[in-house]
Design a protein around this motif. Structure first.
Motif, PDB file in Angstrom:
ATOM      1  N   GLY A  31       2.986  -6.335   5.512  1.00  0.00           N
ATOM      2  CA  GLY A  31       4.022  -5.934   4.551  1.00  0.00           C
ATOM      3  C   GLY A  31       3.538  -4.761   3.712  1.00  0.00           C
ATOM      4  N   PRO A  32       3.734  -4.821   2.375  1.00  0.00           N
ATOM      5  CA  PRO A  32       3.342  -3.679   1.529  1.00  0.00           C
ATOM      6  C   PRO A  32       1.845  -3.378   1.596  1.00  0.00           C
ATOM      7  N   LEU A  60       3.415  -5.799  -4.770  1.00  0.00           N
ATOM      8  CA  LEU A  60       4.378  -6.891  -4.657  1.00  0.00           C
ATOM      9  C   LEU A  60       5.667  -6.610  -5.419  1.00  0.00           C
ATOM     10  N   GLY A  61       5.681  -5.520  -6.172  1.00  0.00           N
ATOM     11  CA  GLY A  61       6.856  -5.200  -6.976  1.00  0.00           C
ATOM     12  C   GLY A  61       7.870  -4.374  -6.207  1.00  0.00           C
ATOM     13  N   PRO A  77       4.269   1.292  -3.913  1.00  0.00           N
ATOM     14  CA  PRO A  77       3.760   2.598  -3.492  1.00  0.00           C
ATOM     15  C   PRO A  77       2.943   2.485  -2.203  1.00  0.00           C
ATOM     16  N   PRO A  78       3.005   3.506  -1.339  1.00  0.00           N
ATOM     17  CA  PRO A  78       2.199   3.484  -0.116  1.00  0.00           C
ATOM     18  C   PRO A  78       0.733   3.796  -0.424  1.00  0.00           C
ATOM     19  N   CYS A 137      -8.758  -2.529  -7.043  1.00  0.00           N
ATOM     20  CA  CYS A 137      -7.546  -3.189  -6.544  1.00  0.00           C
ATOM     21  C   CYS A 137      -7.841  -4.563  -5.950  1.00  0.00           C
ATOM     22  N   GLY A 138      -9.066  -4.768  -5.450  1.00  0.00           N
ATOM     23  CA  GLY A 138      -9.480  -6.113  -5.066  1.00  0.00           C
ATOM     24  C   GLY A 138      -8.912  -6.678  -3.781  1.00  0.00           C
ATOM     25  N   TRP A 139      -8.339  -5.842  -2.941  1.00  0.00           N
ATOM     26  CA  TRP A 139      -7.824  -6.337  -1.659  1.00  0.00           C
ATOM     27  C   TRP A 139      -8.077  -5.287  -0.584  1.00  0.00           C
ATOM     28  N   SER A 140      -7.985  -5.718   0.680  1.00  0.00           N
ATOM     29  CA  SER A 140      -8.162  -4.795   1.798  1.00  0.00           C
ATOM     30  C   SER A 140      -7.228  -5.196   2.929  1.00  0.00           C
ATOM     31  N   PRO A 141      -6.630  -4.219   3.601  1.00  0.00           N
ATOM     32  CA  PRO A 141      -5.771  -4.569   4.745  1.00  0.00           C
ATOM     33  C   PRO A 141      -6.581  -5.100   5.931  1.00  0.00           C
TER      34      PRO A 141
END
Ligand code: NCD
Ligand code: ZN
Ligand code: ZN
Ligand code: ZN
Length: 353
Positions: A199-200, A241-242, A246-247, A314-318
């Motif tokens: 998703g985003p 999540l909003g 933004p990409p 940001c604390g996350w990774s794809p």
């Protein structure tokens, strides 16, 4: 506590990083972004100018350089941003930046160069021989190549992601045109199927492509592709999540493990990886030598990428959940061991324009 023998590599250089200063410090700042760089094996990063305000004036550049000096853990260099409102500043900005970044399409904000007259002025004003990096997707890649040919100017094409684009760049290079290009790990390791799953958190520009596009990029890994860059573009989970997410996705801490895994699988050699992530970036952008600087990696360390322990704000990774092989154990920068067995043991502050 490395599992195996360590292999020493040169400090890597990531030529496409969004550090978000000024104006986006809730997403990343110099200290968190460069910590992510070091943890990922990068001792040099080139920061993109799409900040708020954009890095399009001497005043903004000087303010950002001071902040980097105070907070950056690795060497940081800057691109000037081509803004229609500040083209008169380009000659001065050229002296203190590594290149000019032009957003020829597919982006938003004050750095979009929408018309041909403004594009031409950029090429007429920027010093010949200093690279112009272009965010160009699809047909805009042909515009970049045409401008490189017409002005005999070095054009670097950012985040190439499609089979047609890489084929066109290969044809331009065969003609001897002064173009170079980079690809990102997300375009080498993820497809539109991952975009649907994530998703985003799997949305960026250019978007993830088909497996045929990914295969085409890999087919050019030893030839047409000059550099691997991350396009590290962090956004917070809340933003993702909003509404109007933004990409952009982070990538500094996952690029080297992903590429070392490809080395372990025989998809490229370690020598080629070093060319793509260290030597070619330094040569194309004329980056200064980093004496007494290296990284050591454990090529045998097998583990699963995770959001846990990331240094990016940001604390996350794809890429979380992917099994990889290869881990950064030590980083020495300008004579100081600053990262040992996954932990920062020193903080040095280095920066140059
Ligand atoms: C970039 C960002 O977030 O700054 N996003 C992206 O998807 N690559 C903007 C850009 O480079 O176009
Ligand atoms: Zn871009
Ligand atoms: Zn970018
Ligand atoms: Zn040690």
């Amino acid at each position: 506590m490395p599992n195996g023998k360590l292999t020493r590599l040169p400090g890597l250089a990531d030529i496409h990083v969004h550090l978000r200063v000024p104006g986006g410090e809730h997403k990343e700042d110099f200290s968190t972004g460069t910590a992510a760089a070091i943890a990922g094996g990068f001792t040099t990063v080139l920061a993109m100018p799409n900040t708020s305000p954009p890095l399009a004036t001497r005043e903004t550049l000087q303010a950002i350089q001071q902040q980097a000096q105070a907070a950056a853990l690795c060497d940081v260099h800057f691109y000037a941003g081509a803004s229609p409102d500040h083209l008169d500043e380009l000659p001065v900005l050229a002296q203190e930046t590594v290149g000019l970044k032009i957003y020829a399409d597919q982006t938003y904000g004050p750095l979009r160069i929408g018309n041909l007259a403004t594009l031409l002025r950029c090429f007429q004003t920027w010093p010949r021989g200093k690279p112009i990096a272009m965010h160009a997707e699809g047909r805009a890649v042909a515009i970049g190549i045409g401008l490189a040919a017409a002005f005999e100017q070095r054009v670097h094409l950012c985040h190439v992601s499609r089979a047609d684009e890489i084929a066109l760049i290969a044809a331009a290079k065969a003609r001897g045109l002064p173009v170079t290009c980079e690809v990102t790990p997300h375009h080498l390791f993820l497809t539109e199927a991952d975009a649907a799953r994530l998703g985003p958190f799997g949305d960026m520009r250019p978007r993830l492509a088909t497996s045929a596009d990914v295969d085409a990029l890999w087919a050019h890994i030893d030839t047409t592709i000059d550099c691997i860059s991350t396009d590290h573009a962090p956004h917070t989970r809340a933003e993702k999540l909003g509404p109007d997410a933004p990409p952009g996705v982070p990538g500094l801490e996952t690029a080297l493990p992903l590429l070392l895994t490809a080395v372990a699988e025989g998809r490229l050699t370690l020598e080629r990886l070093i060319a793509l992530m260290a030597h070619n970036p330094r040569r194309i952008f004329g980056l200064p030598e980093q004496p007494e600087t290296w990284i050591e990696v454990d090529l045998d360390a097998a583990y699963t990428l995770s959001d846990e322990g990331l240094h990016t704000k940001c604390g996350w990774s794809p890429f979380s959940g992917m099994a990889v092989r290869g881990k950064v154990e030590h980083v020495k920068l300008h004579g100081a061991l600053i990262f040992e067995n996954g932990v920062f043991i020193h903080s040095t502050k280095r920066t140059r324009s």
